[in-house]
Design an enzyme around this catalytic site. Structure first.
Site, PDB file in Angstrom:
ATOM      1  N   CYS A  50       0.911  -1.422  -0.155  1.00  0.00           N
ATOM      2  CA  CYS A  50      -0.271  -0.195   0.131  1.00  0.00           C
ATOM      3  C   CYS A  50       0.732   1.298  -0.150  1.00  0.00           C
ATOM      4  O   CYS A  50       0.250   2.760  -0.201  1.00  0.00           O
ATOM      5  CB  CYS A  50      -1.164  -0.154   0.995  1.00  0.00           C
ATOM      6  SG  CYS A  50       0.106  -0.073   2.158  1.00  0.00           S
ATOM      7  N   ASP A  56       1.723   2.758   2.559  1.00  0.00           N
ATOM      8  CA  ASP A  56       2.163   3.830   3.854  1.00  0.00           C
ATOM      9  C   ASP A  56       3.582   3.391   4.772  1.00  0.00           C
ATOM     10  O   ASP A  56       4.145   2.216   4.960  1.00  0.00           O
ATOM     11  CB  ASP A  56       1.094   3.263   4.802  1.00  0.00           C
ATOM     12  CG  ASP A  56      -0.024   3.429   4.155  1.00  0.00           C
ATOM     13  OD1 ASP A  56      -0.620   4.220   3.083  1.00  0.00           O
ATOM     14  OD2 ASP A  56      -1.701   2.631   4.480  1.00  0.00           O
ATOM     15  N   CYS A  76      -2.472  -2.750   8.595  1.00  0.00           N
ATOM     16  CA  CYS A  76      -2.198  -1.566   9.179  1.00  0.00           C
ATOM     17  C   CYS A  76      -2.058  -1.486  10.824  1.00  0.00           C
ATOM     18  O   CYS A  76      -0.618  -0.900  11.241  1.00  0.00           O
ATOM     19  CB  CYS A  76      -3.566  -0.458   8.628  1.00  0.00           C
ATOM     20  SG  CYS A  76      -4.443  -0.679   7.488  1.00  0.00           S
TER      21      CYS A  76
HETATM   22 FE1  FES Z   1      -1.764  -0.304   4.235  1.00  0.00          FE
HETATM   23 FE2  FES Z   1      -3.671   0.981   6.267  1.00  0.00          FE
HETATM   24  S1  FES Z   1      -3.992   0.153   4.445  1.00  0.00           S
HETATM   25  S2  FES Z   1      -0.986   1.168   6.125  1.00  0.00           S
END
Ligand code: FES
Length: 130
Positions: A35, A37, A104
């Protein structure tokens, strides 16, 4: 049922302990390749206790809520308890996360454990025997 619990929404809208600790004793940065992040944790440690903790998260709402809750769970706690913190405990404290958002909370666990490892690499004498 709402997709996100009230606690997730609360910690997403009003994240606790956001920021940087300039003279942190341990810093951990982790990311999720899928993702994209990124989460960074800063620990201030005294007498084997987390005196202060701050985070910066460049990511989704669940990642922000997870890091916020994780900091609340470890603030004021001895390092032996911090070492035990799991993503499951973070997700439970948030009253759950959707299955596809569990990663997450994994990021929060990894960021804290990485900051703890950084502290131990600076102070190997403090590291408890495995
Ligand atoms: Fe990857 Fe939340 S979508 S950390």
């Amino acid at each position: 049922m709402a997709l996100y619990s009230e606690k997730v929404m609360d910690h997403f809208r009003n994240p606790r302990n956001v920021g940087v600790i300039e003279d942190a004793d341990g810093v951990g940065e982790v990311g999720n390749a899928k993702c994209g992040d990124i989460m960074k944790m800063y620990l201030k440690i005294e007498d084997d206790v987390v005196q202060d903790v701050k985070f910066e998260t460049f990511g989704c709402g669940s990642a922000i809520a997870s890091s916020s809750m994780a900091t609340e769970l470890i603030k004021g706690k001895p390092l032996c308890e911090v070492k035990q913190l799991t993503n499951k405990a973070v997700a439970e404290a948030l009253d759950g996360l959707p299955a596809y958002k569990m990663h997450c909370s994994v990021l929060a666990e990894e960021a804290i454990q990485s900051a703890l490892e950084d502290y131990y690499s600076r102070h190997p004498e403090k590291k408890p025997a495995e």
